[in-house]
Scaffold this motif. Structure first.
Motif, PDB file in Angstrom:
ATOM      1  N   LEU A 115     -45.421  27.211  -0.795  1.00 42.29           N
ATOM      2  CA  LEU A 115     -45.387  26.310  -0.119  1.00 42.29           C
ATOM      3  C   LEU A 115     -44.609  25.540   0.656  1.00 42.29           C
ATOM      4  CD1 LEU A 115     -47.628  25.388   2.178  1.00 42.29           C
ATOM      5  CD2 LEU A 115     -48.952  24.191   0.776  1.00 42.29           C
ATOM      6  N   ALA A 116     -43.755  25.413  -0.026  1.00 43.82           N
ATOM      7  CA  ALA A 116     -42.629  24.122  -0.301  1.00 43.82           C
ATOM      8  C   ALA A 116     -41.376  25.128   0.475  1.00 43.82           C
ATOM      9  CB  ALA A 116     -41.637  23.797  -1.135  1.00 43.82           C
ATOM     10  N   GLY A 117     -41.361  26.405   0.529  1.00 41.54           N
ATOM     11  CA  GLY A 117     -40.261  27.269   1.224  1.00 41.54           C
ATOM     12  C   GLY A 117     -40.814  27.969   2.303  1.00 41.54           C
ATOM     13  N   CYS A 118     -41.857  28.055   2.676  1.00 42.00           N
ATOM     14  CA  CYS A 118     -42.076  28.269   3.830  1.00 42.00           C
ATOM     15  C   CYS A 118     -42.042  27.432   4.822  1.00 42.00           C
ATOM     16  CB  CYS A 118     -44.483  28.688   4.200  1.00 42.00           C
ATOM     17  SG  CYS A 118     -44.433  30.108   2.609  1.00 42.00           S
ATOM     18  N   LEU A 119     -42.532  25.866   4.083  1.00 42.52           N
ATOM     19  CA  LEU A 119     -42.059  24.661   5.627  1.00 42.52           C
ATOM     20  C   LEU A 119     -41.184  24.683   5.527  1.00 42.52           C
ATOM     21  CD1 LEU A 119     -45.054  22.592   3.240  1.00 42.52           C
ATOM     22  CD2 LEU A 119     -45.575  23.870   6.010  1.00 42.52           C
ATOM     23  N   GLY A 120     -40.509  25.203   4.651  1.00 43.36           N
ATOM     24  CA  GLY A 120     -38.576  24.198   4.461  1.00 43.36           C
ATOM     25  C   GLY A 120     -38.422  25.314   5.474  1.00 43.36           C
ATOM     26  N   ALA A 121     -38.364  26.710   5.342  1.00 43.59           N
ATOM     27  CA  ALA A 121     -37.614  27.511   5.992  1.00 43.59           C
ATOM     28  C   ALA A 121     -38.091  27.650   7.552  1.00 43.59           C
ATOM     29  CB  ALA A 121     -38.465  29.265   5.486  1.00 43.59           C
ATOM     30  N   LEU A 122     -39.588  27.331   8.240  1.00 47.44           N
ATOM     31  CA  LEU A 122     -40.272  27.411   9.536  1.00 47.44           C
ATOM     32  C   LEU A 122     -39.535  26.451   9.477  1.00 47.44           C
ATOM     33  CD1 LEU A 122     -42.390  28.948  11.025  1.00 47.44           C
ATOM     34  CD2 LEU A 122     -44.285  27.416  10.403  1.00 47.44           C
ATOM     35  N   ARG A 123     -39.907  24.602   9.312  1.00 47.79           N
ATOM     36  CA  ARG A 123     -39.229  24.024  10.142  1.00 47.79           C
ATOM     37  C   ARG A 123     -37.687  22.934   9.542  1.00 47.79           C
ATOM     38  NH1 ARG A 123     -43.509  20.394  12.161  1.00 47.79           N
ATOM     39  NH2 ARG A 123     -42.272  18.779  12.024  1.00 47.79           N
ATOM     40  N   LEU A 128     -37.465  19.644   1.659  1.00 48.85           N
ATOM     41  CA  LEU A 128     -38.316  21.052   1.500  1.00 48.85           C
ATOM     42  C   LEU A 128     -37.849  21.665   0.812  1.00 48.85           C
ATOM     43  CD1 LEU A 128     -41.025  20.835   4.261  1.00 48.85           C
ATOM     44  CD2 LEU A 128     -41.384  19.523   1.699  1.00 48.85           C
ATOM     45  N   LEU A 129     -36.549  22.607   1.904  1.00 47.38           N
ATOM     46  CA  LEU A 129     -35.821  23.090   0.989  1.00 47.38           C
ATOM     47  C   LEU A 129     -35.173  22.448  -0.361  1.00 47.38           C
ATOM     48  CD1 LEU A 129     -33.780  24.788   4.439  1.00 47.38           C
ATOM     49  CD2 LEU A 129     -35.597  25.897   2.616  1.00 47.38           C
ATOM     50  N   ARG A 130     -34.503  21.771  -0.503  1.00 46.60           N
ATOM     51  CA  ARG A 130     -34.113  21.574  -2.032  1.00 46.60           C
ATOM     52  C   ARG A 130     -34.645  21.645  -2.596  1.00 46.60           C
ATOM     53  NH1 ARG A 130     -31.134  17.301   2.090  1.00 46.60           N
ATOM     54  NH2 ARG A 130     -29.070  17.908   1.811  1.00 46.60           N
ATOM     55  N   PHE A 131     -35.986  21.364  -2.455  1.00 48.01           N
ATOM     56  CA  PHE A 131     -37.233  21.103  -3.745  1.00 48.01           C
ATOM     57  C   PHE A 131     -37.790  22.064  -3.682  1.00 48.01           C
ATOM     58  CE2 PHE A 131     -41.715  21.601  -4.031  1.00 48.01           C
ATOM     59  CZ  PHE A 131     -42.102  20.448  -5.271  1.00 48.01           C
ATOM     60  N   PHE A 132     -37.700  23.478  -3.027  1.00 48.79           N
ATOM     61  CA  PHE A 132     -37.726  24.890  -3.665  1.00 48.79           C
ATOM     62  C   PHE A 132     -36.491  25.444  -4.606  1.00 48.79           C
ATOM     63  CE2 PHE A 132     -36.981  28.961  -2.665  1.00 48.79           C
ATOM     64  CZ  PHE A 132     -38.235  29.542  -2.856  1.00 48.79           C
ATOM     65  N   VAL A 133     -35.027  25.137  -4.022  1.00 49.53           N
ATOM     66  CA  VAL A 133     -34.528  25.442  -4.934  1.00 49.53           C
ATOM     67  C   VAL A 133     -34.246  24.480  -6.358  1.00 49.53           C
ATOM     68  CG1 VAL A 133     -31.774  25.674  -5.059  1.00 49.53           C
ATOM     69  CG2 VAL A 133     -32.676  25.632  -2.999  1.00 49.53           C
ATOM     70  N   GLY A 134     -34.696  23.532  -6.293  1.00 44.41           N
ATOM     71  CA  GLY A 134     -34.554  22.698  -7.017  1.00 44.41           C
ATOM     72  C   GLY A 134     -35.582  23.312  -8.323  1.00 44.41           C
ATOM     73  N   ALA A 135     -37.067  23.499  -7.996  1.00 45.59           N
ATOM     74  CA  ALA A 135     -38.352  23.946  -8.839  1.00 45.59           C
ATOM     75  C   ALA A 135     -38.187  25.456  -9.036  1.00 45.59           C
ATOM     76  CB  ALA A 135     -39.337  24.376  -7.680  1.00 45.59           C
ATOM     77  N   VAL A 136     -37.579  25.547  -8.215  1.00 49.04           N
ATOM     78  CA  VAL A 136     -37.007  27.771  -9.051  1.00 49.04           C
ATOM     79  C   VAL A 136     -36.394  26.952  -9.494  1.00 49.04           C
ATOM     80  CG1 VAL A 136     -36.081  29.849  -7.941  1.00 49.04           C
ATOM     81  CG2 VAL A 136     -37.794  29.144  -6.679  1.00 49.04           C
ATOM     82  N   LEU A 137     -35.157  26.598 -10.531  1.00 45.26           N
ATOM     83  CA  LEU A 137     -33.719  26.278 -11.440  1.00 45.26           C
ATOM     84  C   LEU A 137     -34.541  25.364 -12.032  1.00 45.26           C
ATOM     85  CD1 LEU A 137     -30.572  25.204  -8.654  1.00 45.26           C
ATOM     86  CD2 LEU A 137     -31.594  27.872  -9.335  1.00 45.26           C
ATOM     87  N   ALA A 138     -35.918  25.422 -11.980  1.00 43.69           N
ATOM     88  CA  ALA A 138     -36.186  24.764 -13.351  1.00 43.69           C
ATOM     89  C   ALA A 138     -36.804  25.494 -14.071  1.00 43.69           C
ATOM     90  CB  ALA A 138     -37.078  23.354 -13.196  1.00 43.69           C
ATOM     91  N   PHE A 139     -38.482  26.600 -13.144  1.00 40.78           N
ATOM     92  CA  PHE A 139     -38.718  27.345 -13.669  1.00 40.78           C
ATOM     93  C   PHE A 139     -37.746  28.533 -14.475  1.00 40.78           C
ATOM     94  CE2 PHE A 139     -42.308  27.017  -9.833  1.00 40.78           C
ATOM     95  CZ  PHE A 139     -43.218  26.175 -11.643  1.00 40.78           C
ATOM     96  N   ALA A 140     -36.115  29.130 -13.856  1.00 41.81           N
ATOM     97  CA  ALA A 140     -35.222  29.756 -14.210  1.00 41.81           C
ATOM     98  C   ALA A 140     -35.455  28.702 -15.518  1.00 41.81           C
ATOM     99  CB  ALA A 140     -34.682  29.919 -13.916  1.00 41.81           C
TER     100      ALA A 140
END
Length: 305
Positions: A115-123, A128-140
């Motif tokens: 959802l953060a990635g969707c809203l970050g790309a849409l708006r 939100l994009l930094r949160f998305f990148v950080g969360a994906v890197l944390a999962f990785a």
């Protein structure tokens, strides 16, 4: 009386200041003129080109797909918990061992990040994009850590797997999900119990001292032929198997345990597991690269300098 106009003295410095207000004001305040450049104080992001717009729409659709998958996983987990009544007060203590809780946590995490990635790309939101990148890197990072633990602490993980299977045996009749899981493992791997079929004596319902009709029995999934007439499941095919000797029981149920069979199966599926992990990492990398490309496009020139 005629009014008189008082002529003020002419100042050339003030007149020059009218011609170049920004430079004069900056000079009076002791600031360099470059700091009063509007493009520095109010930087304007560059206009995205066709490739940047394509990446933006692709990132939105990419995250929307994973958002739907996350919500579906979350819905399945919540439906399982509500259907079994695991959220009732008297069963909250057993919630930690409920397999459906894993679906809830995975679905909640995936849907939140997507959802953060969707809203970050849409708006075009940098936050939100930094949160998305950080969360994906944390999962990785967690996935990499799990892989390293799997390689380094194989024996401890094997003991933990054995303890988990023992818990499944003890709660076989109490949790429908665990019952389904155990039956599928025993039926597909053609095994029974942990080390042997006699491990089912630890279950309070299958123990020979139990008062029920299942005393001294094992689940029907342990049977060599769990079908009656080849079409109907025979739920009583293993009744009284624990009363028999090993020779007689070998004609009715599988003798070997599931721990060794499961280890052999996992060793044979190592290539498929590694390929699945590589695909997952590739998907995460594609999402991160698209988010970084959008961050680079929406970052103003002044902020980048």
């Amino acid at each position: 009386q005629a009014s008189r106009l008082v002529e003020l003295p002419y100042s050339s410095s003030e007149d020059d200041g009218d011609d170049d207000d920004g430079c004069t004001l900056a000079g009076d305040m002791g600031l360099p003129a470059a700091k009063w450049d509007p493009e520095v104080w109010w930087p304007v992001p560059p206009k995205p080109n066709a490739f940047s717009r394509c990446v933006r729409y692709l990132a939105f659709l990419w995250n929307l797909l994973f958002l739907l998958l996350g919500l579906l996983t979350l819905a399945v987990g919540m439906w399982g918990l509500l259907a079994k009544g695991s959220l009732r007060g008297e069963r909250l203590a057993l919630l930690g061992s409920d397999p459906m809780l894993l679906f809830v946590l995975v679905g909640l995490g995936a849907s939140t990040v997507s959802l953060a990635g969707c809203l970050g790309a849409l708006r075009s939101s940098p936050c939100l994009l930094r949160f998305f990148v950080g969360a994906v890197l944390a999962f990785a990072g967690l996935e990499l850590l799990g892989g390293l633990l799997l390689v380094v602490a194989r024996r401890r993980l094997r003991d933990a797997l054995r303890d988990a299977l023992l818990l499944c045996l003890l709660r076989y009749q109490d949790e429908p999900d665990l019952q389904f899981l155990v039956d599928e493992v025993q039926r597909s791997l053609r095994c029974c119990g942990l080390g042997s079929y006699r491990d089912w004596e630890t279950n309070p319902y299958f123990n020979c001292s139990a008062p029920g009709v299942q005393a001294c029995s094992v689940p029907a999934s342990c049977c060599l032929d769990p079908w009656q007439n080849g079409t109907i499941a025979n739920t009583q095919c293993a009744f009284g198997a624990l009363r028999l000797g090993d020779v007689a029981a070998s004609t009715v149920v599988h003798m070997g345990g599931c721990v060794a069979q499961l280890g052999t199966w996992l060793h044979g599926q190592a290539g498929g597991i590694a390929a699945g992990a590589a695909v997952l990492v590739l998907l995460e990398a594609v999402g991160v690269l698209m988010a970084l490309k959008m961050l680079g496009d929406i970052t103003p020139r002044g902020a980048r300098d």
